[in-house]
Design a protein around this motif. Structure first.
Motif, short mmCIF file in Angstrom:
data_model
loop_
_atom_site.label_atom_id
_atom_site.label_comp_id
_atom_site.label_asym_id
_atom_site.label_seq_id
_atom_site.Cartn_x
_atom_site.Cartn_y
_atom_site.Cartn_z
N ASP A 1 0.84 -1.21 0.00
CA ASP A 1 0.00 0.00 0.00
C ASP A 1 0.87 1.25 0.00
OD1 ASP A 1 -2.26 1.51 -0.02
OD2 ASP A 1 -2.82 1.17 2.06
N ASP A 2 1.68 1.41 -1.05
CA ASP A 2 2.64 2.51 -1.08
C ASP A 2 1.98 3.88 -1.12
OD1 ASP A 2 3.08 3.64 -4.24
OD2 ASP A 2 1.97 1.79 -3.98
N GLY A 3 0.70 3.96 -1.47
CA GLY A 3 0.02 5.25 -1.47
C GLY A 3 -0.35 5.75 -0.09
N ASP A 4 -0.24 4.92 0.93
CA ASP A 4 -0.55 5.34 2.29
C ASP A 4 0.42 6.43 2.74
OD1 ASP A 4 -0.44 5.19 5.38
OD2 ASP A 4 -2.17 3.93 4.91
N GLY A 5 -0.12 7.45 3.43
CA GLY A 5 0.72 8.56 3.88
C GLY A 5 1.80 8.15 4.86
N SER A 6 1.67 6.99 5.51
CA SER A 6 2.68 6.55 6.45
C SER A 6 4.00 6.20 5.76
CB SER A 6 2.18 5.33 7.23
OG SER A 6 1.01 5.63 7.95
N HIS A 7 3.98 5.96 4.47
CA HIS A 7 5.22 5.66 3.75
C HIS A 7 6.01 6.92 3.42
CE1 HIS A 7 4.92 1.34 3.13
NE2 HIS A 7 3.65 1.47 2.83
N ALA A 8 5.44 8.09 3.58
CA ALA A 8 6.14 9.34 3.30
C ALA A 8 6.94 9.74 4.53
CB ALA A 8 5.16 10.43 2.90
N GLU A 9 8.23 9.89 4.40
CA GLU A 9 9.09 10.24 5.52
C GLU A 9 9.00 11.74 5.81
OE1 GLU A 9 10.98 10.42 8.56
OE2 GLU A 9 11.14 8.39 7.71
N PRO A 10 8.57 12.14 7.02
CA PRO A 10 8.45 13.58 7.30
C PRO A 10 9.79 14.26 7.60
CG PRO A 10 7.79 12.31 9.22
CD PRO A 10 8.06 11.31 8.13
N LEU A 11 10.80 13.49 7.98
CA LEU A 11 12.09 14.07 8.33
C LEU A 11 12.95 14.23 7.08
CD1 LEU A 11 12.85 12.02 11.57
CD2 LEU A 11 11.78 14.26 11.38
N ALA A 12 13.84 15.23 7.14
CA ALA A 12 14.71 15.50 6.00
C ALA A 12 15.59 14.28 5.72
CB ALA A 12 15.59 16.72 6.32
N PRO A 13 15.83 14.04 4.43
CA PRO A 13 15.39 14.77 3.24
C PRO A 13 14.03 14.33 2.69
CG PRO A 13 16.96 13.11 2.59
CD PRO A 13 16.83 13.00 4.08
#
Length: 649
Positions: A266-278
């Motif tokens: 489920d790569d579209g889930d927002g949990s896969h987006a890293e909030p920390l840089a970069p």
């Protein structure tokens, strides 16, 4: 390491100008311990400052003409930075115009001495490999297995139903599919890395894996673990034995011997987006690692992200259709005109089905938001109603009375829609708590359960009952839900995001996959193309934002220095790329005194050059001192870059 007296070290620092190798002399006393991959402490600048870093390599001599400083100490002689993880971190950081040390900080857990000592003293016993490779069910026989053996990049449509394991535990069929694929790789003595959205998915996957492989071969790494447990799992993954490493987004950086399979669920889930840089998305990091390692790559989910669909269209990822499985029976309903009362909010057909289904087992009711208070929209154009004073959402208080602002409490008396000038409002969405109260009155002898972010429930039994859950918090029901009601579809589509249609399809598809085979799924208040495409497994994307990459930049020195984008481009005019391979656009908005913001759009073919220019601008701004202005002290400019921000409008 005798004869190689110089260590090239990457210093752990967020400063862009320090994202490079620095040469240090290795004292004779540390020669054996300062091997590539270990943590060390080194002097940095004057004043006796000591920094932590990683030894990247040992060389015979340095290109620096002056005297080298000595490595102060070796933190631990365990080489925690594996060569393949370093290559991945460097490539991912370069693609995102960031620092490799920021990625290594996510990839390598903090050191715990007791956990390290216990790992040293323990005898490595990962258990036996599977005697036979299990077949991956639901697809063409042998198709997925052949793809794993060949190192192929594949996208699989998940089987949309719950299944019961031999232990009696019910999980999503997707978990069994991933377990079978990982067990197949393990049977050939190859490791697997599986990244899932959150801990609930991890527990389903762990239960499915326990059915086909020895539990000692499974390593779990996630933020819910204690620090020592996570560090111990990381150390065990560094060994020579093939493992199955499961976890959240940072799991794609885990060390793994003879990596044979990478799975992103489920790569579209927002949990896969890293909030920390970069801010490297787990999907992008997984693709980089797959290309570097030659391992097989699998994307699996009930719906497909725009990015993965783009790769399918390019032929970079191959689609493997579901040949034998279950798909939910989705019923589209007409949009309700007066959803204020509990009865009118649910269409009559869905209401009758729910009444019949609840007598046989659990019924799922998905709502858009938690809480009790309903949100309001314009009755004519459906524009969200907002406070004229602060812009907050207008809601109806739980105690009753006139609508007011949820933030400042200002009364909504005299409200007028800024779009169509209408003065009447209607409830667009009712919170989970109020929905549960209304359903409890309508079903007086039925158990009603609420599951949301504050009170998550992971599982419910096969008993009769109503389960009211917010999107993403739906529990798994033993045997599946006898009916699923997807409410507030109209409100979900009002969310201000370019990805709103994609996100809604994913939320609805994931909830529909919890239904028992043959159970009806009612999608309320949504029609048209979005509603027709809601069944999972067959979605196709059109001309969405899938042919461009985007970089968001914030600079205190003006947008004219952002990666070669001139002031004309910063005002919105496009300038052709020098090589003709793509275009870049930028726009600036005042973000405060002395601060400019820009959005740079560019093609994938020039992504490496744009990232390099933006990184160079960040280094230039960080190292170039600015002139004093208005009696203020001289300072340094700051340029922050975020590539491929998923929330960028």
């Amino acid at each position: 390491m005798s004869g190689l007296p110089v260590a090239r070290i990457l210093v752990d620092s967020p400063l862009p100008q320090l994202d490079q190798h620095f040469d240090y002399r290795v004292p004779e006393a540390l020669d054996a311990a300062a091997a590539p991959g270990v943590r060390v402490r080194v002097p940095l600048r004057a004043g006796g400052r000591i920094a932590t870093g990683w030894v990247i390599e040992r060389v015979e001599r340095s290109e620096f003409r002056g005297d080298l400083s000595d490595v102060v100490d070796v933190v631990s002689d365990v080489p925690v930075l594996a060569p393949d993880v370093w290559r991945l971190a460097r490539a991912a950081a370069d693609r995102a115009a960031g620092n490799a040390s920021d990625i290594l900080r996510l990839a390598i857990p903090s050191r715990y001495v007791r956990a390290e000592q216990a790992w040293r003293n323990a005898e490595a016993d990962p258990g036996p490999l599977p005697a036979a490779a299990p077949a991956v069910e639901g697809y063409e026989p042998g198709r997925v297995e052949r793809g794993i053996a060949a190192g192929e990049r594949m996208v699989l449509a998940a089987d949309a139903r719950p299944v019961q394991l031999g232990s009696g535990t019910w999980v999503g069929a997707w978990a069994r599919t991933v377990a079978q694929a990982a067990a197949h790789a393990l049977a050939h003595d190859r490791s697997s890395i599986v990244a899932v959205p959150d801990y609930r998915d991890q527990e389903q996957l762990e239960a499915a894996l326990a059915e086909v492989v020895d539990a000692r071969r499974i390593l779990r790494t996630d933020a819910r673990q204690t620090g020592p447990a996570r560090f111990r799992a990381f150390l065990e993954a560094m060994g020579d034995h093939a493992r199955i490493v499961i976890g959240s987004r940072s799991t794609v950086y885990a060390p793994a011997a003879r990596l044979g399979l990478i799975v992103v669920v489920d790569d579209g889930d927002g949990s896969h987006a890293e909030p920390l840089a970069p801010g490297v998305h787990s999907r992008d990091a997984a693709l980089i690692r797959q290309e570097q390692s030659g391992a097989a790559m699998v994307f699996l989910g009930h719906s497909r992200s725009v990015e993965v669909q783009r790769l399918v269209g390019l032929g970079w990822v191959h689609e493997v259709p579901l040949r034998r499985g279950s798909r939910p029976r989705v019923v589209l309903t007409e949009q309700q005109a007066a959803p204020d009362s509990g009865g009118a909010r649910i269409p009559s057909a869905a209401w009758r089905e729910a009444q019949e289904a609840v007598s046989a087992g659990p019924v799922l009711v998905q709502v858009a938001r938690p809480g009790h208070t309903p949100m309001l929209v314009c009755d004519r154009c459906r524009e969200p109603a907002r406070c004229a004073a602060c812009g907050g959402a207008l809601v109806v208080p739980r105690s009753g009375g006139p609508a007011s602002c949820a933030l400042c409490g200002t009364s909504a008396a005299g409200w007028r829609c800024p779009v169509c000038e209408a003065t009447a409002m209607r409830a667009a969405v009712v919170g989970a708590s109020r929905t549960a109260e209304e359903l409890g009155r309508a079903f007086p002898r039925t158990r009603v359960v609420v599951s949301d972010g504050e009170r998550p429930i992971q599982r419910v039994g096969p008993e009769s009952g109503l389960v009211v859950a917010t999107r993403g918090a739906e529990p798994v029901a033993d045997g599946g839900y006898r009916a699923v009601l997807l409410l507030d579809g109209e409100r979900m589509l009002l969310r201000e995001s370019l990805r709103v249609a994609e996100d809604c399809l994913r939320w609805w598809s994931n909830a529909a996959a919890l239904a028992a085979p043959g159970a009806p799924v009612f999608l309320v208040g949504v029609g048209g193309a979005v509603g027709v495409r809601s069944p999972p497994g067959g979605r196709r994307t059109g001309r969405l934002r899938n042919s461009r990459r985007v970089a968001r930049c914030a600079s205190s020195c003006g947008a004219d220095g952002l990666g070669g984008v001139d002031p004309g481009a910063a005002r919105g005019r496009a300038r052709a790329h020098p090589g003709g391979a793509g275009r870049r656009r930028a726009r600036t908005d005042p973000g405060g005194e002395g601060l400019d913001r820009a959005v740079v759009r560019f093609g994938y073919s020039v992504g490496a050059e744009v990232a390099q220019r933006l990184k160079a601008e960040a280094i230039r701004a960080a190292t170039e001192r600015r002139r004093p202005v208005g009696g203020r002290r001289a300072g340094r400019a700051v340029v922050r870059v975020r590539m491929d921000d998923p929330e960028l409008p």
